[in-house]
Design a protein around this motif. Structure first.
Motif, short mmCIF file in Angstrom:
data_model
loop_
_atom_site.label_atom_id
_atom_site.label_comp_id
_atom_site.label_asym_id
_atom_site.label_seq_id
_atom_site.Cartn_x
_atom_site.Cartn_y
_atom_site.Cartn_z
N SER A 108 0.83 -1.20 0.00
CA SER A 108 0.00 0.00 0.00
C SER A 108 0.86 1.25 0.00
O SER A 108 0.59 2.21 -0.73
CB SER A 108 -0.93 -0.02 1.21
N ARG A 109 1.92 1.26 0.80
CA ARG A 109 2.81 2.43 0.87
C ARG A 109 3.59 2.61 -0.43
O ARG A 109 3.70 3.72 -0.95
CB ARG A 109 3.78 2.27 2.04
N ARG A 110 4.14 1.52 -0.94
CA ARG A 110 4.98 1.62 -2.12
C ARG A 110 4.20 2.10 -3.35
O ARG A 110 4.69 2.89 -4.15
CB ARG A 110 5.61 0.26 -2.44
N LEU A 111 2.97 1.57 -3.49
CA LEU A 111 2.19 1.83 -4.70
C LEU A 111 1.20 2.98 -4.54
O LEU A 111 0.59 3.41 -5.51
CB LEU A 111 1.43 0.56 -5.09
N ASP A 112 1.03 3.46 -3.29
CA ASP A 112 0.07 4.52 -3.00
C ASP A 112 -1.32 4.12 -3.46
O ASP A 112 -2.01 4.86 -4.17
CB ASP A 112 0.50 5.83 -3.66
N VAL A 113 -1.72 2.90 -3.06
CA VAL A 113 -3.05 2.38 -3.42
C VAL A 113 -3.75 1.89 -2.16
O VAL A 113 -3.14 1.74 -1.10
CB VAL A 113 -2.95 1.22 -4.43
N LEU A 114 -5.04 1.65 -2.30
CA LEU A 114 -5.82 1.12 -1.20
C LEU A 114 -5.47 -0.33 -0.91
O LEU A 114 -5.16 -1.10 -1.82
CB LEU A 114 -7.32 1.21 -1.51
N ASP A 115 -5.53 -0.69 0.37
CA ASP A 115 -5.44 -2.08 0.81
C ASP A 115 -6.86 -2.54 1.08
O ASP A 115 -7.50 -2.07 2.04
CB ASP A 115 -4.56 -2.17 2.06
N ILE A 116 -7.40 -3.43 0.24
CA ILE A 116 -8.80 -3.85 0.33
C ILE A 116 -8.89 -5.21 1.02
O ILE A 116 -8.32 -6.19 0.52
CB ILE A 116 -9.44 -3.96 -1.07
N PRO A 117 -9.57 -5.31 2.16
CA PRO A 117 -9.76 -6.62 2.78
C PRO A 117 -10.50 -7.56 1.85
O PRO A 117 -11.30 -7.13 1.01
CB PRO A 117 -10.59 -6.30 4.03
N SER A 118 -10.24 -8.84 2.00
CA SER A 118 -10.86 -9.85 1.13
C SER A 118 -12.38 -9.78 1.22
O SER A 118 -12.97 -9.71 2.29
CB SER A 118 -10.40 -11.25 1.55
N GLY A 119 -13.03 -9.76 0.05
CA GLY A 119 -14.50 -9.80 -0.01
C GLY A 119 -15.19 -8.47 0.18
O GLY A 119 -16.42 -8.44 0.26
N SER A 120 -14.44 -7.35 0.23
CA SER A 120 -15.09 -6.06 0.48
C SER A 120 -14.78 -5.03 -0.59
O SER A 120 -14.89 -3.84 -0.34
CB SER A 120 -14.66 -5.53 1.85
N ALA A 121 -14.39 -5.46 -1.79
CA ALA A 121 -14.03 -4.52 -2.84
C ALA A 121 -15.29 -3.87 -3.44
O ALA A 121 -16.28 -4.54 -3.69
CB ALA A 121 -13.27 -5.24 -3.94
N PRO A 122 -15.27 -2.55 -3.66
CA PRO A 122 -16.39 -1.89 -4.33
C PRO A 122 -16.57 -2.41 -5.74
O PRO A 122 -15.60 -2.81 -6.40
CB PRO A 122 -15.96 -0.41 -4.33
#
Length: 219
Positions: A108-122
């Protein structure tokens, strides 16, 4: 000479494992806090700006060899098949969960993206699922922390991207002491996260790495 080394190791392992009266120490693989927050779905962290990443990562449950999937830190004898769980040196939470969270936070830090828990993606959000299977999680006291792992990158809602499976290993030299050993494992996970981050968002095979021995990839 080998017998003497094995005997010394056995004495050391017995001392490390401790007795019932020894104080129990707890250790974590979580990266040290820094000034850059981890992006998580549902958090108050700012969302990516227009033109920024159009995907997120979702590190799945990490599988481990049974011999190390326990509360105790397990040290190995390099000169025999013996392993010793240390009753006075415990992981602060399940090891598989610590590895998963460590990789998720680092990516998440390296790519500057969200960390999405399994099964909860929009709905409609591009996701790279990261599936890690640890083949060897090795702790040689006073010598090195070793990590041998297979990882699978599975795209979802990412047109043109294909799954890829890779394997690599790394060894981090360590000094004596359990804190040094845990720091070595933290560094090994950092190296793995660096390789995986370099593959995203394209899903390409990893570039050669100075500190990770890559064993190949397949699609």
């Amino acid at each position: 000479m080998t017998l003497r080394i094995s005997l010394c190791w056995a004495i050391l392992a017995a001392a490390l494992s401790g007795c019932a009266s020894s104080p129990v120490q707890y250790y974590t693989l979580q990266p040290l806090a820094d000034s850059q927050p981890v992006r998580r779905a549902g958090s108050s962290a700012p969302v990516p700006k227009a033109g920024g990443p159009r995907y997120a990562v979702s590190v799945q449950h990490v599988s481990l060899p049974e011999q190390v999937d326990r509360p105790q830190i397990v040290v190995s004898d390099p000169d025999s098949a013996q392993v010793v769980p240390l009753n006075s040196a415990l992981w602060a939470s399940p090891l598989s969960d610590q590895i998963r969270r460590s990789l998720a936070e680092d990516l998440s830090r390296r790519l500057d993206v969200l960390d999405i828990p399994s099964g909860s993606a929009p709905d409609g959000l591009g996701i790279w699922k990261v599936i890690v299977r640890v083949q060897r999680f090795e702790s040689i006291y006073g010598r090195h922390a070793g990590l041998d792992a297979t990882w699978e990158l599975v795209p979802s809602n990412l047109p043109g991207r294909k799954p890829i499976i890779c394997r690599g290993e790394t060894r981090v030299p360590v000094q004596t002491g359990m804190s040094a050993m845990v720091t070595g494992h933290r560094e090994a996970l950092r190296r793995l996260a660096s390789v995986i981050a370099g593959q995203l968002p394209s899903g390409a095979a990893p570039a050669p790495a100075a500190d990770v021995v890559l064993k190949g990839c397949t699609r």
